[in-house]
Enzyme design. Structure first.
Site, PDB file in Angstrom:
ATOM      1  N   ARG A 187       0.849  -1.201   0.000  1.00 19.29           N
ATOM      2  CA  ARG A 187       0.000   0.000   0.000  1.00 19.29           C
ATOM      3  C   ARG A 187       0.882   1.247   0.000  1.00 19.29           C
ATOM      4  NH1 ARG A 187      -4.816   1.392   4.326  1.00 19.29           N
ATOM      5  NH2 ARG A 187      -3.132   1.170   5.859  1.00 19.29           N
ATOM      6  N   ASP A 191      -3.840   3.138  14.322  1.00 18.93           N
ATOM      7  CA  ASP A 191      -3.030   3.714  13.257  1.00 18.93           C
ATOM      8  C   ASP A 191      -3.574   5.101  12.951  1.00 18.93           C
ATOM      9  OD1 ASP A 191      -5.308   3.379  11.693  1.00 18.93           O
ATOM     10  OD2 ASP A 191      -4.419   1.895  10.356  1.00 18.93           O
TER      11      ASP A 191
END
Length: 569
Positions: free
Chosen positions: A184, A470
């Site tokens: 990603r 996160d």
């Protein structure tokens, strides 16, 4: 690119390339620290490829970001997102994406994590079907983290990666059987301020993507025609025009690498509210390169607040209450499944953010029970796989999908979800129900400050209160505090009759900082960046206008420009 970022970074001192320790092509300026290891990644040819991508697509990226700003203005003036009448022909058309490669037909459990060396090995060995190596929300994008990540992934693709944990006197290596590797890159909006191309910071995702594919395409070429990738996850899109840029980038990269058109495959995270109305269109633009969509639910909640920041009638309850049973979240999941299966690709479920609670068996069992119920909901709804943040959750997640899918690699053909065909604009934006409490604002403040403190010191994936946090969950904490402050919401429960104003928020910040100091210990608190994080987080919560991203402002604090001489450390 962002104008603010470009102006900030352009002010940095520049020196001639002839003194640069890196061998750079014309128009490229490396301002990050030199190491011999990084020099093997930042080769002249690799940088030329990244620069070519930047030059070819920067005007398209700028236009896409301008369109985001225009859409934001419409929403702030009372407009609502919805399906585009102009692209109805795509939504109603009978087309499908390219066939899912056999190598990734079964994705029932995926694990995600940053591109840190030990994490890469453990995740590939975890027993999950896929490991998504993350340059985005789970990574603090310091120069060291980003370039070390490229080194680590190159070694992983080569099969030579190892790690010697000196503290444990243990060497980590890859097993014979490993998870399939997806990567990603960062979102379109994030700059890479250590690499300048033609006088402006490079686009972060083109750096991440370009360096990775340039150094690994030989391995992909060896597997040409066998469906072994490369594979990617694409974050933060808001419109199909952004997917169209990615499709062109993929075609450009395939031509450079000499691999077949359609070899590169990507799953798009549907993690912004505008994107849920563009799912068919996004798949259509990527139809030769798509391998599905993913319910990026944490960022999706953040995007709901951001999209409706000027709508006081759409306030979120406490973040712990915004689960997949909320009507707008359930509708989003079901429509994603229908859309993906209609087009012949995977519909991936969301993140299980829980982590094992080793010192409390009862609490650990309760947490695992929540994970099991969530994964059963996903597989029964029709999802083809799910995400886990910790290897300890993989067996529970795998069992839920094994019990309900059996030997079938996915549910693309068996769970068409035609009942979701009638989901409307209003279903997807329905006001969430629930209460807003003092504990809610306290938790937001505690999590936001601690996450940001860790991010500023290089950690983008942080265990807090038995969850793996996160950037996405930190963003929820920030924007929810901002929303409640802006509209001075009245708290429920024990805070009945109490309004969230600056005075209350200031007291909460002071009390939560004291609690953080107690929990982490005075020495760690003093040595950490908690005070800096507190100032940054509270400033954004109290800002008159909501910043688009917490990490854009914070990024300025981790950019370090080094002298051009060969400081070969």
């Amino acid at each position: 690119m962002t104008d603010i970022g470009a102006n900030d970074y352009h002010a940095s001192t520049t020196t001639s390339n002839k003194f640069n320790a890196y061998d750079v092509p014309q128009g490229v300026d490396i301002r990050g620290r030199y190491t011999e290891q990084f020099g093997k990644i930042l080769t002249r040819d690799a940088l030329q490829f990244v620069a070519d991508l930047q030059r070819e697509f920067r005007s398209h990226i700028k236009y896409a970001m301008d369109c985001r700003s225009e859409a934001k203005m419409r929403y702030n003036q009372g407009g609502l997102p919805g399906f585009d009448p102009a692209t109805r022909y795509i939504r109603e058309g009978e087309w499908t994406c390219a066939r899912v490669p056999p190598a990734v037909a079964d994705r029932r459990v995926e694990i995600t994590g940053p591109v840190e060396r030990k994490m890469v090995i453990n995740a590939l060995n975890s027993g999950a079907k896929v490991f998504m190596a993350d340059f985005e929300d789970a990574l603090s994008p310091s120069w060291e983290n980003l370039m070390s990540g490229q080194v680590n992934l190159k070694d992983a693709v080569d099969g030579t990666i190892s790690f010697h944990d000196k503290a444990r006197n243990r060497v980590y290596k890859l097993n014979d059987q490993t998870a399939k590797l997806f990567v990603r890159p960062r979102g379109w909006h994030l700059p890479e301020a250590h690499i300048f191309i033609d006088g402006e910071p490079a686009t972060g995702c083109l750096v991440d993507f370009g360096l990775y594919i340039f150094h690994n395409y030989a391995a992909f070429r060896r597997n040409q025609g066998e469906g072994f990738g490369p594979f990617f996850y694409l974050p933060k899109m808001e419109h199909s025009r952004e997917a169209k840029i990615w499709n062109s980038v993929f075609e450009r990269a395939e031509k450079m690498a000499g691999i077949e058109r359609g070899s590169i495959r990507a799953t798009v995270l549907i993690e912004t509210l505008p994107a849920v109305f563009q799912m068919d269109e996004i798949l259509y633009e990527l139809r030769d390169h798509s391998v599905g969509l993913n319910c990026g639910r944490w960022d999706y909640i953040f995007s709901y607040v951001k999209t409706f920041q000027a709508h006081p009638d759409r306030l979120l309850p406490d973040r712990v209450q915004v689960g997949m049973t909320q009507h707008f979240m359930k509708s989003y999941s079901e429509l994603l499944i229908r859309t993906c299966h209609r087009r012949g690709v995977h519909a991936m479920g969301g993140m299980a953010a829980q982590i094992p609670i080793r010192d409390d068996p009862a609490a650990n069992e309760a947490a695992l029970d929540l994970v099991k119920k969530d994964k059963l909901r996903e597989v029964r709804a029709g999802h083809d796989g799910t995400w886990a943040a910790h290897p300890g959750l993989i067996p529970a997640c795998m069992k839920a999908f094994d019990d309900n899918m059996g030997n079938a690699p996915n549910q693309i053909q068996t769970k068409k979800r035609e009942d979701a065909a009638n989901i409307t604009d209003e279903d997807l934006i329905q006001r969430p129900s629930g209460v807003r409490t003092m504990e809610g604002i306290r938790l937001n403040t505690r999590v936001g400050i601690q996450y940001l403190a860790a991010w500023l010191t290089g950690s983008g994936s942080v265990p807090l209160y038995n969850l793996m946090e996160d950037a996405a969950t930190a963003e929820i904490s920030r924007v929810q505090n901002w929303q409640w402050l802006k509209y001075e919401v009245e708290l429920d429960g024990d805070g009945l009759g109490v309004k969230v104003n600056r005075e209350l928020f200031g007291r909460v910040v002071d009390e939560e900082m004291a609690r953080i100091e107690r929990e982490v210990g005075k020495d760690k608190f003093k040595k950490g960046k908690y005070k800096e994080a507190c100032k940054m987080f509270t400033r954004q919560c109290k800002a008159p206008a909501l910043d688009d991203f917490l990490t854009l402002d914070a990024y300025n604090h981790i950019v370090i420009h080094h002298p051009k001489g060969p400081s070969r450390l």
